[in-house]
Design an enzyme around this catalytic site. Structure first.
Site, short mmCIF file in Angstrom:
data_model
loop_
_atom_site.label_atom_id
_atom_site.label_comp_id
_atom_site.label_asym_id
_atom_site.label_seq_id
_atom_site.Cartn_x
_atom_site.Cartn_y
_atom_site.Cartn_z
N PRO A 13 0.78 -1.23 0.00
CA PRO A 13 0.00 0.00 0.00
C PRO A 13 0.82 1.29 0.00
CG PRO A 13 -0.06 -1.05 2.14
CD PRO A 13 0.56 -2.04 1.19
N ASN A 14 0.27 2.26 -0.72
CA ASN A 14 0.79 3.63 -0.80
C ASN A 14 2.06 3.77 -1.64
OD1 ASN A 14 -1.27 4.83 0.90
ND2 ASN A 14 -0.32 3.71 2.57
N ARG A 21 4.93 11.07 -2.38
CA ARG A 21 4.76 10.71 -0.98
C ARG A 21 6.05 10.93 -0.19
NH1 ARG A 21 4.54 4.53 1.22
NH2 ARG A 21 4.04 5.05 3.37
N TYR A 26 11.26 8.89 1.20
CA TYR A 26 11.24 7.83 0.19
C TYR A 26 11.93 8.18 -1.13
CZ TYR A 26 7.89 5.85 3.47
OH TYR A 26 7.31 5.35 4.60
N ASN A 77 8.19 -5.46 -1.10
CA ASN A 77 8.06 -4.31 -0.21
C ASN A 77 6.60 -4.25 0.18
OD1 ASN A 77 7.90 -1.92 1.16
ND2 ASN A 77 8.95 -0.68 -0.39
N ALA A 80 3.22 -0.75 4.68
CA ALA A 80 2.77 -0.81 6.08
C ALA A 80 2.35 -2.21 6.51
CB ALA A 80 1.62 0.17 6.30
N HIS A 83 4.45 -4.38 8.90
CA HIS A 83 4.42 -4.26 10.36
C HIS A 83 3.16 -4.84 10.99
CE1 HIS A 83 7.62 -1.61 9.18
NE2 HIS A 83 6.78 -0.78 8.59
N GLU A 101 13.16 -9.14 1.42
CA GLU A 101 12.32 -8.06 1.94
C GLU A 101 13.00 -6.74 1.59
OE1 GLU A 101 11.87 -8.18 6.19
OE2 GLU A 101 10.86 -6.23 6.25
N HIS A 103 12.90 -2.37 1.56
CA HIS A 103 12.32 -1.09 1.96
C HIS A 103 13.19 0.03 1.41
CE1 HIS A 103 9.59 -3.12 4.66
NE2 HIS A 103 10.63 -3.83 5.10
N ARG A 110 13.66 4.54 12.13
CA ARG A 110 12.43 5.34 12.16
C ARG A 110 11.60 5.03 13.41
NH1 ARG A 110 9.48 4.96 6.60
NH2 ARG A 110 8.38 6.72 7.55
C1 DQA Z 1 8.38 1.20 3.54
C2 DQA Z 1 8.50 1.40 5.05
C3 DQA Z 1 7.17 1.15 5.74
O1 DQA Z 1 7.31 1.38 7.14
C4 DQA Z 1 6.10 2.08 5.22
O2 DQA Z 1 4.86 1.79 5.80
C5 DQA Z 1 6.02 2.06 3.73
C6 DQA Z 1 7.26 2.05 2.95
C7 DQA Z 1 9.69 1.55 2.81
O3 DQA Z 1 9.83 1.15 1.65
O4 DQA Z 1 10.54 2.25 3.35
O5 DQA Z 1 4.95 2.13 3.14
O6 DQA Z 1 8.11 -0.18 3.29
#
Ligand code: DQA
Length: 148
Positions: A13-14, A21, A26, A77, A80, A83, A101, A103, A110
């Site tokens: 997501p996102n 964003r 990012y 990736n 959220a 977590h 994994e 990120h 963070r």
């Molecule tokens: C993320 C880190 C996550 O904590 C966050 O919710 C994201 C992006 C990253 O790529 O740094 O959506 O996965």
């Protein structure tokens, strides 16, 4: 040259809003920019690329299940859901292929709620903190793991 099969890169997501964003966290690359970098990295390593993004946990679970038959290696990736999602964790445990994994940000530097990952225990390894380059490193790690 893609005879080694397909590397899948799944995004949660996102991540469709990368570029707009929180660029201070990012970076400025869009998801399409990242896909282009992944395509180049996969091609160089001799793999095809399947690159996807969803805002829905169930769809992410379905794609991880689909990777059982379609993917030679998986980078994920989960955004959220990293977590929160026992469901994504359980789906990843069904796979018998290397999993990285990924990120963009260093989740350990963070907020504390980002320090816990449900993905890590089901992954071969983790790459985080290198912005969009984390994805290129993940593909390189998958290729190395597949001993090419
Ligand atoms: C993320 C880190 C996550 O904590 C966050 O919710 C994201 C992006 C990253 O790529 O740094 O959506 O996965």
């Amino acid at each position: 040259m893609t005879e080694h099969g397909s590397i899948w890169v799944l995004n949660g997501p996102n991540l469709n809003l990368l570029g707009e964003r929180e660029p201070g966290i990012y970076g400025g690359d869009s998801l399409a920019d990242i896909e282009a970098r992944c395509a180049e990295a996969a091609k160089t390593a001799g793999f095809a690329l399947d690159f996807r993004q969803t805002n829905h946990e169930g769809e992410l679970v379905a794609w991880v299940q689909e990777a059982r038959t379609g993917a030679a290696g998986l980078a994920i990736n989960a955004g959220a859901y990293t977590h929160t999602s026992v469901a994504v964790h359980d789906a990843l445990r069904l796979l018998d292929i290397p999993i990285v994994e990924v990120h963009l940000s260093n989740i350990f530097a963070r907020e504390e709620f980002r320090h816990k990952s449900y993905i890590s225990a089901a992954a071969t390894g983790v790459v985080c903190g290198f912005g969009s380059h984390s994805y290129v490193l993940a593909i390189s790690a998958l290729a190395a793991r597949m001993d090419l």
